[in-house]
Design an enzyme around this catalytic site. Sequence first.
Site: not given
Ligand code: SF4
Ligand code: FE
Length: 492
Positions: A100, A104, A191, A258, A293, A297, A300, A456
């Site tokens: 991660c 983001c 995060t 985190e 968000h 996902y 990422c 996550e």
């Molecule tokens: Fe982390 Fe994915 Fe959230 Fe970006 S979108 S902060 S990489 S979990």
């Molecule tokens: Fe996240």
Amino acid sequence: MALMTAQEYIDSLRKLNTRVYMFGEKIDNWVDHPMIRPSINCVAMTYALAQDPQYADLMTVKSSLTGHTINRFTHLHQSTEDLMNKVKMQRLLGQKTASCFQRCVGMDAFNAVFSTTYEIDEKYGTHYHENFKKFLTFVQDNDLTVDGAMTDPKGDRSKAPSQQADPDMYVHVVERREDGIVVCGAKCHQTGSINSHWHIFMPTISMGEADKDWAVSFACPTDAEGMYMIYGRQSCDTRKMEEDASIDVGNAKFGGQEALVVLDHVFIPNEYIFLNGEYEFAGMIVERFAGYHRQSYGGCKVGVGDTLIGAAALAAEYNGVEKASAVKDKLIEMTHLNETLFCCGIACSAQGFKTKAGNYQIDLLLANVCKQNVTRFPYEIVRLAEDIAGGLVVTMPSQTDFNSDTVVGRNGETIGEICNKFFAAREGVSTENRQRIMRFIENLCLGAAAVGYRTESMHGAGSPQAQRIMIARQGNIQGKKQLAKDIAGIKD
Ligand code: SF4
Ligand code: FE
């Protein structure tokens, strides 16, 4: 100011007075702490790739506020193409870090708060949108990393913020002054919090009139007076503190982060306030941030999934079974699942729409479907990776054993020689490479990086039930009933 280099980003963190606690102690030089540094390297990648001409189109973009070239992580999406590029950028970062990369949450907060503040001002004549635009211009011009802080501790889940025995279970205003507000509370599992220059705080649930003091959103510097963080530990994290364990760590360069972020009477000047009592807009910020968000996902996790699929294929190759049809089929299945997630990320972006404020919002139903799939498919991908890799992922001796010259054998063989003999891969492949790929898989499936890839996937951006509620709301069952009635000839 120009875009920061990766090194400038790391150096910029040293200038902050961020208060970090771990294992019951204050960590002064947290930037170089072996358990924290990999997570900083990960954010640094968002800066490094932006400097690489190969990725300029994906990583940089013209600011809608200033016209300057900025990092896409600080951008307000101006089209569905921008939304799709966001997902592609996240996939790229996942591929480059297998972790991660944290930046983001700020990007998703920018876009949610930008559009919501516009609508609050429209209703109440407040100046939150102007405040926010000024703040974001500052962020873009200085290429900052900002944490988007949403999740409150929540205490008794059956009760609203104002009904909690301890009012700090949700971030709230404890004092209103002429020049600003004073806030208390905390945000959990944040995060990249420690690695961010600033934070944007947002409410975590819809609120009623009684919750007015909890309906608050604002920005503050990460080292604001009264703010501190307690580092969240990860599975196998102390391996990073061991000497001679870089292989055992599985991914020595990168990792996630985190923390529990505590606000103990932090003063927020008026210019950094984006919501202050307009409780009916709390839900809008939550829904929009969560939507973005959940889209994220689909990028990422797919990028990280790419590295896990690659690792499983290598493990098969090293064991000499890559031609077995069962192995090939498992790799196909992993790819199918991973690309399905990508399809969802791209689809909710392609179906995006313009908000009243002018930036682009994803399709909420499809973003929630995306994240719902993410609560499942990475688990299956992990299962298949472990299946292909074999039990050695969890039974292999330590790196120290592989390097040990302690004599153990009848003929003077060392522990290292014995390990290398019995864990040899197929001819032409070094035992060390086999070790490396096993530990990489362990790291992603159940080690430190499993925070970002597995758990996550379940709980990040909202737990599965949160998506099911949104799917129920957005799914238009009434409209679907009508479709059936029309064709079946049912007249009410
Ligand atoms: Fe982390 Fe994915 Fe959230 Fe970006 S979108 S902060 S990489 S979990
Ligand atoms: Fe996240």
